[in-house]
Design a protein around this motif. Structure first.
Motif, mmCIF file in Angstrom:
data_model
loop_
_atom_site.group_PDB
_atom_site.id
_atom_site.type_symbol
_atom_site.label_atom_id
_atom_site.label_comp_id
_atom_site.label_asym_id
_atom_site.label_seq_id
_atom_site.Cartn_x
_atom_site.Cartn_y
_atom_site.Cartn_z
ATOM 1 N N THR A 35 -53.244 -24.831 86.763
ATOM 2 C CA THR A 35 -52.015 -24.174 86.318
ATOM 3 C C THR A 35 -52.398 -23.045 85.366
ATOM 4 O OG1 THR A 35 -50.789 -26.253 86.500
ATOM 5 C CG2 THR A 35 -49.801 -24.518 85.145
ATOM 6 N N ALA A 36 -51.829 -21.878 85.582
ATOM 7 C CA ALA A 36 -52.154 -20.721 84.741
ATOM 8 C C ALA A 36 -51.871 -21.024 83.271
ATOM 9 C CB ALA A 36 -51.342 -19.508 85.187
ATOM 10 N N GLY A 37 -52.839 -20.749 82.415
ATOM 11 C CA GLY A 37 -52.669 -20.927 80.980
ATOM 12 C C GLY A 37 -52.652 -22.369 80.510
ATOM 13 N N LYS A 38 -53.097 -23.304 81.349
ATOM 14 C CA LYS A 38 -53.019 -24.729 81.021
ATOM 15 C C LYS A 38 -53.705 -25.068 79.699
ATOM 16 C CE LYS A 38 -54.442 -29.327 82.552
ATOM 17 N NZ LYS A 38 -53.503 -29.977 81.665
ATOM 18 N N ALA A 39 -54.919 -24.634 79.509
ATOM 19 C CA ALA A 39 -55.654 -24.987 78.287
ATOM 20 C C ALA A 39 -54.928 -24.461 77.046
ATOM 21 C CB ALA A 39 -57.079 -24.437 78.339
ATOM 22 N N GLU A 40 -54.459 -23.232 77.108
ATOM 23 C CA GLU A 40 -53.748 -22.645 75.973
ATOM 24 C C GLU A 40 -52.419 -23.366 75.724
ATOM 25 O OE1 GLU A 40 -56.480 -19.639 77.785
ATOM 26 O OE2 GLU A 40 -54.967 -20.979 78.602
ATOM 27 N N PHE A 41 -51.711 -23.677 76.818
ATOM 28 C CA PHE A 41 -50.429 -24.367 76.688
ATOM 29 C C PHE A 41 -50.626 -25.751 76.080
ATOM 30 C CE2 PHE A 41 -46.835 -26.898 77.860
ATOM 31 C CZ PHE A 41 -45.756 -26.028 77.784
ATOM 32 N N ASP A 42 -51.602 -26.505 76.594
ATOM 33 C CA ASP A 42 -51.850 -27.859 76.094
ATOM 34 C C ASP A 42 -52.221 -27.840 74.615
ATOM 35 O OD1 ASP A 42 -51.291 -28.866 78.618
ATOM 36 O OD2 ASP A 42 -53.393 -29.257 79.120
ATOM 37 N N LYS A 43 -53.043 -26.882 74.210
ATOM 38 C CA LYS A 43 -53.428 -26.781 72.799
ATOM 39 C C LYS A 43 -52.218 -26.430 71.941
ATOM 40 C CE LYS A 43 -56.522 -24.497 69.504
ATOM 41 N NZ LYS A 43 -55.587 -24.778 68.440
ATOM 42 N N ALA A 44 -51.423 -25.467 72.395
ATOM 43 C CA ALA A 44 -50.230 -25.085 71.635
ATOM 44 C C ALA A 44 -49.257 -26.249 71.522
ATOM 45 C CB ALA A 44 -49.553 -23.882 72.290
ATOM 46 N N ALA A 45 -49.095 -27.023 72.595
ATOM 47 C CA ALA A 45 -48.194 -28.182 72.571
ATOM 48 C C ALA A 45 -48.691 -29.227 71.568
ATOM 49 C CB ALA A 45 -48.065 -28.784 73.961
ATOM 50 N N ALA A 46 -49.976 -29.517 71.588
ATOM 51 C CA ALA A 46 -50.546 -30.504 70.659
ATOM 52 C C ALA A 46 -50.408 -30.037 69.213
ATOM 53 C CB ALA A 46 -52.012 -30.776 71.003
ATOM 54 N N ASP A 47 -50.695 -28.774 68.972
ATOM 55 C CA ASP A 47 -50.580 -28.226 67.615
ATOM 56 C C ASP A 47 -49.132 -28.255 67.126
ATOM 57 O OD1 ASP A 47 -53.308 -27.745 67.699
ATOM 58 O OD2 ASP A 47 -53.106 -25.567 67.964
ATOM 59 N N ALA A 48 -48.200 -27.886 67.994
ATOM 60 C CA ALA A 48 -46.780 -27.896 67.626
ATOM 61 C C ALA A 48 -46.302 -29.316 67.350
ATOM 62 C CB ALA A 48 -45.942 -27.245 68.720
ATOM 63 N N PHE A 49 -46.752 -30.270 68.154
ATOM 64 C CA PHE A 49 -46.382 -31.677 67.943
ATOM 65 C C PHE A 49 -46.842 -32.146 66.567
ATOM 66 C CE2 PHE A 49 -47.450 -36.207 68.189
ATOM 67 C CZ PHE A 49 -46.214 -36.732 68.509
ATOM 68 N N LYS A 50 -48.102 -31.875 66.226
ATOM 69 C CA LYS A 50 -48.645 -32.292 64.925
ATOM 70 C C LYS A 50 -47.892 -31.640 63.772
ATOM 71 C CE LYS A 50 -53.269 -32.895 66.759
ATOM 72 N NZ LYS A 50 -54.560 -32.245 66.898
ATOM 73 N N ALA A 51 -47.558 -30.371 63.934
ATOM 74 C CA ALA A 51 -46.863 -29.653 62.862
ATOM 75 C C ALA A 51 -45.424 -30.124 62.702
ATOM 76 C CB ALA A 51 -46.896 -28.152 63.141
ATOM 77 N N ALA A 52 -44.736 -30.357 63.810
ATOM 78 C CA ALA A 52 -43.315 -30.709 63.756
ATOM 79 C C ALA A 52 -43.072 -32.174 63.410
ATOM 80 C CB ALA A 52 -42.643 -30.375 65.084
ATOM 81 N N ALA A 53 -43.981 -33.044 63.804
ATOM 82 C CA ALA A 53 -43.795 -34.487 63.587
ATOM 83 C C ALA A 53 -45.105 -35.124 63.128
ATOM 84 C CB ALA A 53 -43.283 -35.152 64.859
ATOM 85 N N PRO A 54 -45.565 -34.781 61.908
ATOM 86 C CA PRO A 54 -46.864 -35.287 61.461
ATOM 87 C C PRO A 54 -46.922 -36.808 61.317
ATOM 88 C CG PRO A 54 -45.737 -34.161 59.667
ATOM 89 C CD PRO A 54 -44.930 -33.926 60.908
ATOM 90 N N GLY A 55 -45.765 -37.463 61.225
ATOM 91 C CA GLY A 55 -45.745 -38.919 61.114
ATOM 92 C C GLY A 55 -45.693 -39.628 62.453
#
Length: 159
Positions: free
Chosen positions: A20-40
């Protein structure tokens, strides 16, 4: 998860398939956003959604190993819709599901409150953007082209 569960709980990430185009970048952005938005909150597992039926089966299996799973964030419509099916089949409440894709079925589920949010790709706007860019490039075929981004619109339950 922050709004629906106070930023705590267990979540499942449903990724797009390899290639999928941009998969690595998308997955990293999703993981980073998850950690930032819901650190608990805790990301307990990642699965890959190839189609809705397989996603539903794989999410059902993930639920067996993580019966207190309460949220799913999906890189595609197949994963979000598969999550709804898996939780329904297991008789479990899915507290929060988010999606990136935004097909008509997903947007109806957002409107109905079954899916919390969807970042919907605006393909007709993208087609117009691509056409207009090609027309401009024909005027100067040796010029560098532009990097285009598919326009997006976010829909949330209640909006």
């Amino acid at each position: 998860m922050t709004e629906k569960s106070g930023g705590t709980g267990k979540a499942l990430y449903v990724a797009s398939q390899e290639g999928t185009a941009g998969k690595a970048e998308f997955d990293k952005a999703a993981a980073d956003a998850f950690k930032a938005a819901a650190p608990g909150a805790t990301l307990v597992q990642t699965i890959v959604a190839v189609d809705r039926a397989k996603a539903q089966t794989d999410i059902g299996n993930a639920l067996q190993g993580n019966p207190d799973l309460s949220a799913v964030f999906s890189a595609n419509d197949e994963g979000a819709l598969g999550a709804l099916g898996a939780f329904n089949a297991a008789g479990k409440k899915l507290n929060c599901v988010t999606d990136f894709g935004g097909n008509d079925e997903v947007l109806k589920d957002v409107k109905d409150g079954k899916i919390y949010a969807s970042v919907a790709l605006q393909f007709s706007d993208d087609t117009a953007q691509s056409f207009n860019t090609l027309v401009k490039m024909q005027a100067d075929p040796k010029a560098n082209g532009e990097v285009l981004v598919v326009p997006q619109k976010t829909f949330t339950a209640g909006s």
